[in-house]
Design a protein around this motif. Structure first.
Motif, PDB file in Angstrom:
ATOM      1  N   PRO A   1       0.812  -1.228   0.000  1.00 52.16           N
ATOM      2  CA  PRO A   1       0.000   0.000   0.000  1.00 52.16           C
ATOM      3  C   PRO A   1       0.846   1.279   0.000  1.00 52.16           C
ATOM      4  CG  PRO A   1      -0.856  -1.600   1.576  1.00 52.16           C
ATOM      5  CD  PRO A   1       0.463  -2.131   1.103  1.00 52.16           C
ATOM      6  N   ARG A   2       2.103   1.177   0.424  1.00 50.03           N
ATOM      7  CA  ARG A   2       2.969   2.353   0.439  1.00 50.03           C
ATOM      8  C   ARG A   2       4.032   2.257  -0.667  1.00 50.03           C
ATOM      9  NH1 ARG A   2       7.933   4.120   0.236  1.00 50.03           N
ATOM     10  NH2 ARG A   2       8.587   2.384   1.582  1.00 50.03           N
ATOM     11  N   ASP A   3       5.025   1.400  -0.502  1.00 50.83           N
ATOM     12  CA  ASP A   3       6.117   1.366  -1.487  1.00 50.83           C
ATOM     13  C   ASP A   3       5.631   0.836  -2.828  1.00 50.83           C
ATOM     14  OD1 ASP A   3       8.770   1.898  -2.185  1.00 50.83           O
ATOM     15  OD2 ASP A   3       9.411  -0.145  -1.805  1.00 50.83           O
TER      16      ASP A   3
ATOM     17  N   ALA B   1       2.239   6.917   3.122  1.00 50.07           N
ATOM     18  CA  ALA B   1       3.389   7.799   3.345  1.00 50.07           C
ATOM     19  C   ALA B   1       2.824   9.189   3.608  1.00 50.07           C
ATOM     20  CB  ALA B   1       4.313   7.813   2.135  1.00 50.07           C
ATOM     21  N   PHE B   2       3.437   9.888   4.546  1.00 52.86           N
ATOM     22  CA  PHE B   2       3.085  11.287   4.774  1.00 52.86           C
ATOM     23  C   PHE B   2       4.097  12.132   3.993  1.00 52.86           C
ATOM     24  CE2 PHE B   2       1.536   9.125   8.660  1.00 52.86           C
ATOM     25  CZ  PHE B   2       0.194   9.462   8.569  1.00 52.86           C
TER      26      PHE B   2
ATOM     27  N   SER C   1       1.588   1.402   9.791  1.00 57.11           N
ATOM     28  CA  SER C   1       2.755   2.274   9.794  1.00 57.11           C
ATOM     29  C   SER C   1       2.630   3.319   8.694  1.00 57.11           C
ATOM     30  CB  SER C   1       4.027   1.438   9.577  1.00 57.11           C
ATOM     31  OG  SER C   1       5.168   2.277   9.585  1.00 57.11           O
ATOM     32  N   GLY C   2       3.240   4.468   8.936  1.00 57.05           N
ATOM     33  CA  GLY C   2       3.295   5.516   7.925  1.00 57.05           C
ATOM     34  C   GLY C   2       4.740   5.924   7.700  1.00 57.05           C
ATOM     35  N   LEU C   3       5.115   6.050   6.442  1.00 55.61           N
ATOM     36  CA  LEU C   3       6.475   6.473   6.118  1.00 55.61           C
ATOM     37  C   LEU C   3       6.565   7.985   6.171  1.00 55.61           C
ATOM     38  CD1 LEU C   3       9.065   4.913   4.537  1.00 55.61           C
ATOM     39  CD2 LEU C   3       8.418   6.665   2.878  1.00 55.61           C
ATOM     40  N   LEU C   4       7.686   8.497   6.642  1.00 59.72           N
ATOM     41  CA  LEU C   4       7.861   9.948   6.612  1.00 59.72           C
ATOM     42  C   LEU C   4       9.310  10.318   6.402  1.00 59.72           C
ATOM     43  CD1 LEU C   4       8.816  10.563   9.801  1.00 59.72           C
ATOM     44  CD2 LEU C   4       6.369  10.306  10.176  1.00 59.72           C
ATOM     45  N   LEU C   5       9.478  11.522   5.838  1.00 62.39           N
ATOM     46  CA  LEU C   5      10.804  12.013   5.460  1.00 62.39           C
ATOM     47  C   LEU C   5      11.214  13.239   6.267  1.00 62.39           C
ATOM     48  CD1 LEU C   5      10.346  11.980   1.563  1.00 62.39           C
ATOM     49  CD2 LEU C   5      11.424  10.219   2.973  1.00 62.39           C
TER      50      LEU C   5
ATOM     51  N   GLY D   1       5.253  -2.034  -7.678  1.00 59.04           N
ATOM     52  CA  GLY D   1       6.098  -0.919  -7.257  1.00 59.04           C
ATOM     53  C   GLY D   1       7.206  -0.551  -8.223  1.00 59.04           C
ATOM     54  N   GLY D   2       7.686  -1.527  -9.001  1.00 51.77           N
ATOM     55  CA  GLY D   2       8.748  -1.193  -9.943  1.00 51.77           C
ATOM     56  C   GLY D   2       9.948  -0.577  -9.259  1.00 51.77           C
ATOM     57  N   CYS D   3      10.753   0.101 -10.044  1.00 55.37           N
ATOM     58  CA  CYS D   3      11.957   0.762  -9.530  1.00 55.37           C
ATOM     59  C   CYS D   3      12.073   2.102 -10.238  1.00 55.37           C
ATOM     60  CB  CYS D   3      13.192  -0.087  -9.801  1.00 55.37           C
ATOM     61  SG  CYS D   3      14.736   0.687  -9.270  1.00 55.37           S
TER      62      CYS D   3
END
Lengths: 301, 301
Positions: free
Chosen positions: A8-10, A43-44, A72-76, A237-239
């Motif tokens: 769902p994210r990457d 992701a946020f 979980s949520g990804l953040l930068l 997701g590919g690259c």
């Protein structure tokens, strides 16, 4: 072994087609129904930069809340954390935040507009604030197995980043092969280096199957003390650095491998294969996962 | 580790489109130019049953004869051996014959019209006659990791077949995951069982990537005393028991994995990736190999 579903994210983040919030939630529901318990759901990130993740709060508001399931949520950056905290305060938030630290300065500057050292400084504040708000904290060392801009990444560089990242007391440190170049010997070397400087932290790994080394790396991870693996159902997701390449290792193929190898229980591989076929049809892309084409063995597995 | 290029045999044999003799020879020439030294070039099978291999003698008459390059031909019966011997007598033959012994009676009966025990009796005569003619002899235990008709194959069954096969004094015994269901734990168990009953024979393995376990199995093979691996450039071949499935592990992906892992030298992975793209274009099928899509890492590797 434990699997973190990152499709769902990457997965979605790197696919061209934008899916509706409802379809994303359906994807997450199916993963949970198949037995997965940790989901990197969103992701946020800046919605203009990552439009695939623009509806993070809406996704979190709609996913099922089930005992034992962790989102979980990804953040930068700080803004990402503020969104995560606001969402959690509303009662529809994430249970964990996953911070990204890129292993090389060149890639880190392109990804976060700062060097790895600056990103580490940001992480220590974010980790403290997230923990104070009751969230689990994890950190992913991106490009730990190789950088698309500078090539080989020395093991010592990753070791030093793990040591520094561990100072903030994360629940988990993830070694990521962001561009899918790694091999088992690297997995062994990086796991040993991380264990040396962060003996008490749970180690997690994130593999892409870009060059067909991802599943061998997953087995090597288990052989060298890494107990958590990221994967995306369907292998989507590919690259971003290799337009024709495949994406994350696929959850259904990883689950078949680990289950038949005696390292995983409680996951319905056939159900995941069905979800993998469905999500790739939704995205209008081929299915990098293979289990859905061939079927499990034995068929009732 | 040593690689046996089986694309010209196991790859082409399971593709629908028939290629010209000249194209097959070109495929073999490219593999040799990339550094491969053992080529399973043909099968001596009934031309009505395996039309892809009908021109075996013509292929062997046209391939380059280079010091250090060994050609092998697969065979299932006495008639196959007679063709191999006639071809060798003309000076355009194979250097090795590879006999197939199927691990279950049901599959063996469908494949060779006899039980595994009857096939073993046939093998002992064939091995003796081939050796008397100066050919190296290898035997492949097909379906050793699982049977498409009867399911799980007990390790003890494979062990007993290896023990019996070893009586004929082969140069090599190959454990084959014909339908691509195996996992590393099985590789370890079968390698240990084979070593127990045939301590002096070189062990070889043949993996299909049908369910994305093939490359992990290849690494496991190296970890457990298997020193020779089959692979097909391009990853061609599919699986006759799963129409949508991918085929053999791809030589270019295996070579990238092993070379970067410090287990292989002298093979040009970029050249193999180019050949893999070319042969799948000739066959008008997608390329299961991934290295040709993403490129090696670092790019000059």
């Amino acid at each position: 072994m434990e699997i973190v579903e990152v499709g769902p994210r990457d997965g979605l983040q790197n696919e061209k087609k934008l899916l509706s919030t409802a379809t994303k939630v359906d994807y997450i529901r199916q993963a949970i129904a198949a037995g997965l318990r940790r989901i990197e759901a969103v992701a946020f990130a800046h919605p203009a930069r990552v439009p695939q993740m623009a509806d993070a709060e809406a996704v979190l508001a709609a996913v099922p809340r089930i005992e034992g399931v962790s989102y979980s949520g990804l953040l930068l950056n700080r803004r990402g954390l503020d969104r995560a905290l606001a969402s959690a305060a509303d009662g529809f938030g994430v249970d964990e935040v996953n911070y990204v630290l890129v292993a090389t300065d060149v890639f880190s500057s392109r990804n976060q507009g700062m060097t790895s050292a600056e990103s580490l400084a940001q992480w220590s504040v974010i980790a403290a604030d997230a923990r104070a708000a009751g969230l689990r904290t994890t950190i992913t060392i991106a490009a730990a197995f190789g950088c698309p801009f500078t090539g080989e990444v020395p093991v010592e560089r990753v070791r030093d980043l793990v040591a520094a990242a561990a100072q903030a007391g994360p629940d988990e440190i993830c070694l990521a092969d962001t561009i899918g170049v790694g091999v088992p010997r690297q997995v062994a070397a990086l796991a040993a280096a991380a264990r040396e400087v962060a003996p008490d932290v749970t180690l997690r790994a994130h593999f892409h199957n870009t060059r067909n080394t991802g599943y061998a790396n997953a087995i090597a991870a288990g052989d060298h003390g890494i107990t958590v693996l990221d994967a995306s159902t369907g292998g989507i997701g590919g690259c971003p650095f290799a337009p024709a390449a495949t994406g994350n290792i696929a959850t259904e193929d990883l689950a078949y491998l680990l289950k038949r190898n005696g390292q995983l229980t409680g996951v319905d591989v056939s159900a995941l294969a069905t979800t993998g076929r469905w999500i790739t049809a939704e995205l209008e892309v081929p299915t990098p996962a293979l289990l859905g084409r061939a079927g499990p063995f034995p068929p009732e597995f």
